[in-house]
Design an enzyme around this catalytic site. Structure first.
Site, PDB file in Angstrom:
ATOM      1  N   ASN A  15      48.923  -8.067 -17.476  1.00  0.00           N
ATOM      2  CA  ASN A  15      48.470  -6.766 -16.981  1.00  0.00           C
ATOM      3  C   ASN A  15      49.408  -6.183 -15.929  1.00  0.00           C
ATOM      4  O   ASN A  15      49.746  -4.997 -15.966  1.00  0.00           O
ATOM      5  CB  ASN A  15      47.057  -6.888 -16.413  1.00  0.00           C
ATOM      6  CG  ASN A  15      46.026  -7.143 -17.495  1.00  0.00           C
ATOM      7  OD1 ASN A  15      46.230  -6.793 -18.655  1.00  0.00           O
ATOM      8  ND2 ASN A  15      44.913  -7.769 -17.122  1.00  0.00           N
ATOM      9  N   VAL A  16      49.834  -7.031 -14.976  1.00  0.00           N
ATOM     10  CA  VAL A  16      50.717  -6.534 -13.917  1.00  0.00           C
ATOM     11  C   VAL A  16      52.099  -6.222 -14.479  1.00  0.00           C
ATOM     12  O   VAL A  16      52.704  -5.186 -14.174  1.00  0.00           O
ATOM     13  CB  VAL A  16      50.811  -7.542 -12.764  1.00  0.00           C
ATOM     14  CG1 VAL A  16      51.788  -7.048 -11.697  1.00  0.00           C
ATOM     15  CG2 VAL A  16      49.439  -7.773 -12.140  1.00  0.00           C
ATOM     16  N   ARG A  48      54.942 -15.711 -26.520  1.00  0.00           N
ATOM     17  CA  ARG A  48      54.739 -15.338 -27.916  1.00  0.00           C
ATOM     18  C   ARG A  48      55.093 -13.854 -28.096  1.00  0.00           C
ATOM     19  O   ARG A  48      54.241 -12.972 -27.938  1.00  0.00           O
ATOM     20  CB  ARG A  48      53.285 -15.596 -28.324  1.00  0.00           C
ATOM     21  CG  ARG A  48      52.933 -17.086 -28.385  1.00  0.00           C
ATOM     22  CD  ARG A  48      51.461 -17.320 -28.659  1.00  0.00           C
ATOM     23  NE  ARG A  48      50.632 -16.878 -27.539  1.00  0.00           N
ATOM     24  CZ  ARG A  48      50.413 -17.616 -26.442  1.00  0.00           C
ATOM     25  NH1 ARG A  48      50.959 -18.815 -26.339  1.00  0.00           N
ATOM     26  NH2 ARG A  48      49.654 -17.145 -25.465  1.00  0.00           N
ATOM     27  N   LYS A 102      50.706 -16.029  -5.442  1.00  0.00           N
ATOM     28  CA  LYS A 102      50.236 -16.583  -4.172  1.00  0.00           C
ATOM     29  C   LYS A 102      50.217 -18.100  -4.185  1.00  0.00           C
ATOM     30  O   LYS A 102      50.448 -18.747  -3.156  1.00  0.00           O
ATOM     31  CB  LYS A 102      48.864 -16.031  -3.785  1.00  0.00           C
ATOM     32  CG  LYS A 102      47.681 -16.490  -4.655  1.00  0.00           C
ATOM     33  CD  LYS A 102      47.358 -15.490  -5.701  1.00  0.00           C
ATOM     34  CE  LYS A 102      46.158 -15.859  -6.553  1.00  0.00           C
ATOM     35  NZ  LYS A 102      45.946 -14.840  -7.599  1.00  0.00           N
ATOM     36  N   VAL A 124      49.644 -11.389  -1.625  1.00  0.00           N
ATOM     37  CA  VAL A 124      48.483 -11.556  -0.747  1.00  0.00           C
ATOM     38  C   VAL A 124      47.378 -10.546  -1.033  1.00  0.00           C
ATOM     39  O   VAL A 124      46.244 -10.921  -1.321  1.00  0.00           O
ATOM     40  CB  VAL A 124      48.887 -11.488   0.741  1.00  0.00           C
ATOM     41  CG1 VAL A 124      47.653 -11.533   1.638  1.00  0.00           C
ATOM     42  CG2 VAL A 124      49.821 -12.643   1.083  1.00  0.00           C
ATOM     43  N   ILE A 128      48.132  -3.526  -0.352  1.00  0.00           N
ATOM     44  CA  ILE A 128      48.123  -3.488   1.109  1.00  0.00           C
ATOM     45  C   ILE A 128      49.442  -4.079   1.627  1.00  0.00           C
ATOM     46  O   ILE A 128      49.742  -5.236   1.363  1.00  0.00           O
ATOM     47  CB  ILE A 128      46.938  -4.284   1.681  1.00  0.00           C
ATOM     48  CG1 ILE A 128      45.614  -3.718   1.167  1.00  0.00           C
ATOM     49  CG2 ILE A 128      46.960  -4.265   3.208  1.00  0.00           C
ATOM     50  CD1 ILE A 128      44.403  -4.526   1.594  1.00  0.00           C
ATOM     51  N   GLU A 181      37.731 -14.486 -14.369  1.00  0.00           N
ATOM     52  CA  GLU A 181      38.271 -15.213 -15.508  1.00  0.00           C
ATOM     53  C   GLU A 181      37.168 -16.026 -16.185  1.00  0.00           C
ATOM     54  O   GLU A 181      36.079 -16.225 -15.628  1.00  0.00           O
ATOM     55  CB  GLU A 181      39.383 -16.155 -15.031  1.00  0.00           C
ATOM     56  CG  GLU A 181      40.540 -15.465 -14.321  1.00  0.00           C
ATOM     57  CD  GLU A 181      41.382 -14.614 -15.251  1.00  0.00           C
ATOM     58  OE1 GLU A 181      41.349 -14.853 -16.485  1.00  0.00           O
ATOM     59  OE2 GLU A 181      42.061 -13.703 -14.754  1.00  0.00           O
ATOM     60  N   ASP A 192      41.644 -19.045  -4.342  1.00  0.00           N
ATOM     61  CA  ASP A 192      42.499 -17.853  -4.270  1.00  0.00           C
ATOM     62  C   ASP A 192      42.634 -17.325  -2.842  1.00  0.00           C
ATOM     63  O   ASP A 192      43.750 -17.190  -2.330  1.00  0.00           O
ATOM     64  CB  ASP A 192      41.940 -16.784  -5.212  1.00  0.00           C
ATOM     65  CG  ASP A 192      42.626 -15.446  -5.077  1.00  0.00           C
ATOM     66  OD1 ASP A 192      43.643 -15.232  -5.755  1.00  0.00           O
ATOM     67  OD2 ASP A 192      42.137 -14.591  -4.299  1.00  0.00           O
ATOM     68  N   LYS A 196      46.026 -17.253  -0.128  1.00  0.00           N
ATOM     69  CA  LYS A 196      46.465 -16.027   0.549  1.00  0.00           C
ATOM     70  C   LYS A 196      46.393 -16.183   2.062  1.00  0.00           C
ATOM     71  O   LYS A 196      47.283 -15.704   2.794  1.00  0.00           O
ATOM     72  CB  LYS A 196      45.602 -14.859   0.086  1.00  0.00           C
ATOM     73  CG  LYS A 196      45.775 -14.527  -1.393  1.00  0.00           C
ATOM     74  CD  LYS A 196      44.757 -13.494  -1.856  1.00  0.00           C
ATOM     75  CE  LYS A 196      44.920 -13.151  -3.320  1.00  0.00           C
ATOM     76  NZ  LYS A 196      43.875 -12.226  -3.812  1.00  0.00           N
TER      77      LYS A 196
END
Length: 345
Positions: A15-16, A48, A102, A124, A128, A181, A192, A196
């Site tokens: 996605n990113v 793939r 991260k 992070v 921001i 997820e 997560d 960070k």
């Protein structure tokens, strides 16, 4: 005389990566003006490639790392491996690396940054701009404490639970909306935000922090009755990542649900928004707030690092981490039940 383009390869097209690729194509003219030269995406490494469309040739990671004439590699795979190995190889080959990872930065950032120019603004809080703010803007100040909401998934789930949903219902809704997820443990068990927080603590306190030393208390055990009881007392429950230091030796830090008075700004940070509150000796109290998740927000931060790299701006945060590489990890004690808002304790 035309300036040579800044040539990059990208690891990963999730996605990113997809959002970054679109920005590089659609906003090419504005990006060239900002960077003072074109930024050219030469190739993208994916596991793939069959049947996928992309703004650059799709190849495997080994071929990408061997593309002649690259200036930088953008790592957007996520997870510890093979991302850590690829970043290490790219830096060792003299390439600049821009990453949103991260986990890798928290666990291996100082050692990697010593190998070469490493940039990680997106690692992070996505959009921001906290990483370079700590490394550059506040470089001459002394940060005494950090209090932050760093995980949009749990922030959204807590709002649902406060509205009467069970934990299971809130999780199912977050998964359906793409916020969580299939295996949500990184978020709901606070891995997560702990990673960070480790990065923030290293930049703020100038001490090497092992993320595994940060105590984590997730949100699995929370239920609507607990959140309703808090609301009745004038508080909301947020998953807060907090750290403080009183001297050069030790740090207190943990991630856990905390009571936040409903009349302060942190209580109104909703959904995928993140917020980071800093207490600095000279600058005083500072709060940075904005989108902490989402492809466009993360791509914005990656692109900012790319523009800095193309302009040969100092990799200030990377240099700061590199200076910590030979330090022993700081002693990290949990904050425990202490609350930054005394009335909530």
């Amino acid at each position: 005389m035309a300036i040579a383009p800044y040539r990059i390869g990208m690891l990963g097209l999730g996605n990113v990566g997809g959002a970054l690729g679109r920005r590089l194509v659609e906003d090419a003219e504005a990006i060239t003006r900002a960077a003072k030269r074109p930024i050219r995406l030469e190739a993208i490494a994916v596991a793939r490639p069959q049947g996928r469309s992309a703004p650059a040739p799709l190849i495997d990671a080994e071929k990408l790392l061997a593309v002649p004439g690259l200036d930088a590699v953008v790592e957007l795979i996520g997870g510890l491996e093979p991302a850590h190995t690829y970043i290490k190889r790219a830096l060792s080959a003299g390439l600049e690396v821009i990453t949103a990872n991260k986990q890798v930065i928290a666990a291996h950032g100082p050692a990697l940054a010593r190998l070469g120019r490493l940039r990680f603004e997106a690692s992070v809080a996505s959009a921001i701009p906290i990483v370079e703010t700590l490394a550059e803007t506040l470089a001459a100040d002394r940060i005494r404490s950090i209090m932050a909401i760093l995980n949009g998934t749990t922030n959204s789930m807590l709002a649902a639970i406060a509205g009467g949903a069970s934990y299971a219902e809130a999780l199912a809704d977050a998964q359906q909306r793409g916020l969580a997820e299939a295996d949500p443990s990184a978020d709901v068990d606070a891995h997560d935000p702990a990673a960070k927080l480790a990065i923030l603590a290293m930049l703020a306190f100038r001490r090497r922090v092992d993320p595994s030393h940060i105590e984590r208390v997730g949100i699995r055990s929370l239920d609507p009755a607990q959140l309703a009881e808090a609301r009745g007392r004038g508080f909301v429950v947020k998953l807060i990542a907090a750290a403080t230091t009183h001297d050069d030796a030790g740090i207190e830090a943990d991630v856990r649900p905390r009571l936040v008075p409903d009349d302060v700004a942190m209580a109104r940070v909703d959904g995928a928004m993140n917020a980071i509150a800093l207490d600095a000796q000279y600058a005083g109290s500072l709060v940075l707030q904005g989108p902490g998740a989402g492809p466009d927000a993360a791509a914005s931060a990656v692109l900012a690092d790319l523009i800095r790299a193309a302009k040969h701006a100092p990799a200030s945060a990377g240099s700061l981490l590199a200076s910590l590489a030979d330090q022993p990890a700081a002693m990290v004690a949990p904050l425990g039940p202490k609350n930054p808002y005394p009335a909530a304790s």
